[in-house]
Design a protein around this motif. Structure first.
Motif, mmCIF file in Angstrom:
data_model
loop_
_atom_site.group_PDB
_atom_site.id
_atom_site.type_symbol
_atom_site.label_atom_id
_atom_site.label_comp_id
_atom_site.label_asym_id
_atom_site.label_seq_id
_atom_site.Cartn_x
_atom_site.Cartn_y
_atom_site.Cartn_z
ATOM 1 N N LYS A 14 0.818 -1.212 0.000
ATOM 2 C CA LYS A 14 0.000 0.000 0.000
ATOM 3 C C LYS A 14 0.853 1.263 0.000
ATOM 4 O O LYS A 14 0.462 2.277 -0.588
ATOM 5 C CB LYS A 14 -0.963 -0.015 1.178
ATOM 6 C CG LYS A 14 -2.027 -1.087 1.000
ATOM 7 C CD LYS A 14 -3.103 -0.989 2.031
ATOM 8 C CE LYS A 14 -4.155 -2.060 1.735
ATOM 9 N NZ LYS A 14 -5.355 -1.877 2.526
ATOM 10 N N LEU A 15 2.018 1.233 0.652
ATOM 11 C CA LEU A 15 2.912 2.389 0.630
ATOM 12 C C LEU A 15 3.428 2.624 -0.785
ATOM 13 O O LEU A 15 3.484 3.763 -1.253
ATOM 14 C CB LEU A 15 4.083 2.188 1.603
ATOM 15 C CG LEU A 15 5.126 3.304 1.631
ATOM 16 C CD1 LEU A 15 4.500 4.626 2.055
ATOM 17 C CD2 LEU A 15 6.268 2.928 2.554
ATOM 18 N N GLY A 16 3.797 1.559 -1.484
ATOM 19 C CA GLY A 16 4.233 1.688 -2.875
ATOM 20 C C GLY A 16 3.140 2.285 -3.744
ATOM 21 O O GLY A 16 3.391 3.160 -4.578
ATOM 22 N N LEU A 19 2.772 6.086 -2.867
ATOM 23 C CA LEU A 19 3.843 6.886 -3.458
ATOM 24 C C LEU A 19 3.675 7.002 -4.970
ATOM 25 O O LEU A 19 3.868 8.062 -5.551
ATOM 26 C CB LEU A 19 5.205 6.292 -3.108
ATOM 27 C CG LEU A 19 5.620 6.390 -1.637
ATOM 28 C CD1 LEU A 19 6.848 5.542 -1.372
ATOM 29 C CD2 LEU A 19 5.863 7.823 -1.242
ATOM 30 N N GLU A 20 3.308 5.905 -5.611
ATOM 31 C CA GLU A 20 3.100 5.907 -7.063
ATOM 32 C C GLU A 20 1.930 6.807 -7.442
ATOM 33 O O GLU A 20 2.016 7.570 -8.408
ATOM 34 C CB GLU A 20 2.836 4.476 -7.545
ATOM 35 C CG GLU A 20 2.608 4.353 -9.033
ATOM 36 C CD GLU A 20 3.836 4.698 -9.852
ATOM 37 O OE1 GLU A 20 3.660 5.143 -11.008
ATOM 38 O OE2 GLU A 20 4.964 4.518 -9.359
ATOM 39 N N ASN A 21 0.850 6.762 -6.676
ATOM 40 C CA ASN A 21 -0.323 7.581 -6.947
ATOM 41 C C ASN A 21 0.027 9.064 -6.841
ATOM 42 O O ASN A 21 -0.374 9.861 -7.681
ATOM 43 C CB ASN A 21 -1.449 7.221 -5.969
ATOM 44 C CG ASN A 21 -2.745 7.911 -6.313
ATOM 45 O OD1 ASN A 21 -2.987 8.268 -7.459
ATOM 46 N ND2 ASN A 21 -3.580 8.105 -5.330
ATOM 47 N N LYS A 25 0.049 11.739 -10.095
ATOM 48 C CA LYS A 25 -0.840 12.911 -10.051
ATOM 49 C C LYS A 25 -0.047 14.205 -10.180
ATOM 50 O O LYS A 25 -0.601 15.234 -10.512
ATOM 51 C CB LYS A 25 -1.618 12.949 -8.733
ATOM 52 C CG LYS A 25 -2.524 11.778 -8.516
ATOM 53 C CD LYS A 25 -3.832 11.996 -9.166
ATOM 54 C CE LYS A 25 -4.744 10.817 -8.835
ATOM 55 N NZ LYS A 25 -6.004 10.895 -9.439
ATOM 56 N N GLY A 26 1.237 14.155 -9.892
ATOM 57 C CA GLY A 26 2.063 15.337 -10.036
ATOM 58 C C GLY A 26 2.039 16.266 -8.829
ATOM 59 O O GLY A 26 2.635 17.317 -8.847
ATOM 60 N N HIS A 27 1.343 15.894 -7.776
ATOM 61 C CA HIS A 27 1.323 16.709 -6.569
ATOM 62 C C HIS A 27 0.978 15.830 -5.382
ATOM 63 O O HIS A 27 0.535 14.712 -5.524
ATOM 64 C CB HIS A 27 0.307 17.849 -6.693
ATOM 65 C CG HIS A 27 -1.108 17.376 -6.747
ATOM 66 N ND1 HIS A 27 -1.687 16.965 -7.907
ATOM 67 C CD2 HIS A 27 -2.046 17.226 -5.787
ATOM 68 C CE1 HIS A 27 -2.931 16.588 -7.669
ATOM 69 N NE2 HIS A 27 -3.177 16.737 -6.380
ATOM 70 N N GLY A 28 1.177 16.375 -4.217
ATOM 71 C CA GLY A 28 0.804 15.657 -3.013
ATOM 72 C C GLY A 28 1.978 15.481 -2.086
ATOM 73 O O GLY A 28 3.129 15.638 -2.478
ATOM 74 N N THR A 29 1.666 15.161 -0.864
ATOM 75 C CA THR A 29 2.661 14.970 0.166
ATOM 76 C C THR A 29 2.397 13.643 0.840
ATOM 77 O O THR A 29 1.243 13.282 1.078
ATOM 78 C CB THR A 29 2.560 16.100 1.215
ATOM 79 O OG1 THR A 29 2.706 17.352 0.558
ATOM 80 C CG2 THR A 29 3.623 15.963 2.277
ATOM 81 N N VAL A 30 3.451 12.928 1.159
ATOM 82 C CA VAL A 30 3.333 11.702 1.932
ATOM 83 C C VAL A 30 4.130 11.898 3.208
ATOM 84 O O VAL A 30 5.312 12.236 3.164
ATOM 85 C CB VAL A 30 3.860 10.473 1.158
ATOM 86 C CG1 VAL A 30 3.813 9.232 2.027
ATOM 87 C CG2 VAL A 30 3.044 10.260 -0.101
ATOM 88 N N PHE A 31 3.474 11.732 4.333
ATOM 89 C CA PHE A 31 4.127 11.860 5.623
ATOM 90 C C PHE A 31 4.508 10.475 6.120
ATOM 91 O O PHE A 31 3.661 9.588 6.185
ATOM 92 C CB PHE A 31 3.187 12.524 6.641
ATOM 93 C CG PHE A 31 2.840 13.938 6.296
ATOM 94 C CD1 PHE A 31 3.720 14.965 6.582
ATOM 95 C CD2 PHE A 31 1.645 14.241 5.675
ATOM 96 C CE1 PHE A 31 3.400 16.274 6.260
ATOM 97 C CE2 PHE A 31 1.311 15.538 5.363
ATOM 98 C CZ PHE A 31 2.202 16.559 5.649
ATOM 99 N N ASP A 86 -10.318 16.306 -5.575
ATOM 100 C CA ASP A 86 -10.343 15.846 -4.189
ATOM 101 C C ASP A 86 -9.671 14.486 -4.088
ATOM 102 O O ASP A 86 -9.937 13.586 -4.885
ATOM 103 C CB ASP A 86 -11.784 15.734 -3.687
ATOM 104 C CG ASP A 86 -12.391 17.094 -3.429
ATOM 105 O OD1 ASP A 86 -11.621 18.039 -3.190
ATOM 106 O OD2 ASP A 86 -13.631 17.202 -3.462
ATOM 107 N N ILE A 87 -8.790 14.341 -3.109
ATOM 108 C CA ILE A 87 -8.094 13.083 -2.883
ATOM 109 C C ILE A 87 -8.444 12.617 -1.486
ATOM 110 O O ILE A 87 -8.364 13.385 -0.524
ATOM 111 C CB ILE A 87 -6.563 13.266 -2.999
ATOM 112 C CG1 ILE A 87 -6.210 13.722 -4.403
ATOM 113 C CG2 ILE A 87 -5.838 11.981 -2.659
ATOM 114 C CD1 ILE A 87 -4.762 14.104 -4.575
ATOM 115 N N ALA A 88 -8.850 11.378 -1.370
ATOM 116 C CA ALA A 88 -9.227 10.843 -0.067
ATOM 117 C C ALA A 88 -7.993 10.668 0.814
ATOM 118 O O ALA A 88 -6.915 10.320 0.332
ATOM 119 C CB ALA A 88 -9.926 9.497 -0.241
ATOM 120 N N LYS A 89 -8.146 10.916 2.091
ATOM 121 C CA LYS A 89 -7.058 10.763 3.047
ATOM 122 C C LYS A 89 -6.763 9.273 3.210
ATOM 123 O O LYS A 89 -7.668 8.459 3.362
ATOM 124 C CB LYS A 89 -7.460 11.362 4.393
ATOM 125 C CG LYS A 89 -6.451 11.214 5.472
ATOM 126 C CD LYS A 89 -5.644 12.452 5.589
ATOM 127 C CE LYS A 89 -4.719 12.353 6.792
ATOM 128 N NZ LYS A 89 -3.880 13.494 6.914
#
Length: 144
Positions: A14-16, A19-21, A25-31, A86-89
């Motif tokens: 799921k982490l892969g 990160l791929e998603n 998408k060209g934007h976003g942050t992963v904590f 909109d991107i789901a958390k």
């Protein structure tokens, strides 16, 4: 709470995907966060006299403690005037036992590197360098 954690293999999968998603998408942050798991039903604090002698008694437990690894994306809501959707958390977590830490971190590093391979390098601002050069030249110049 323990039922909410994924197995290590599910977490990596799921982490892969997360990160791929974000990369496609060209934007976003992963904590990515990690901390030791201190919740233990057998755990009882030492007597008050020992706590007075050693106020940091909880920093060196008798047995090694497991580690909780968490990953989440930053929930993005579309703002007027932007093309973002909109991107789901998404929240992921797994518990790693002390004897599995070395192998887990090896695989964790591989998954993170693979997910970050397509990132663009940030553009450096040229204005700051130009200003520094101008200031150094102006101070160091002498009329001759």
């Amino acid at each position: 709470m323990p039922g909410d954690h994924l197995s290590n293999e599910e977490f990596f999968t799921k982490l892969g995907d997360l990160l791929e998603n974000n990369r496609t998408k060209g934007h976003g942050t992963v904590f990515l966060t990690q901390k030791r798991l201190t919740f233990d039903t057998d755990f009882s604090p030492p007597p008050a006299a020992k706590i007075a002698d050693d106020p940091l008694w909880d920093t060196h437990p008798q047995n090694p403690l497991p580690v909780v690894i968490r990953a989440s994306n930053n929930k993005s809501s579309s703002r007027p005037g932007t093309d973002r959707e909109d991107i789901a958390k998404t929240k992921l977590s797994t518990v790693v036992q002390p004897d599995q830490l070395d192998s887990f971190y090896g695989r964790y590093a591989d998954v993170c590197k693979a997910g970050m391979s397509g990132l663009k390098k940030r553009d450096k601002k040229k204005g700051k360098k130009d200003k520094k050069k101008k200031r150094k030249g102006a101070v160091g110049e002498t009329k001759g």
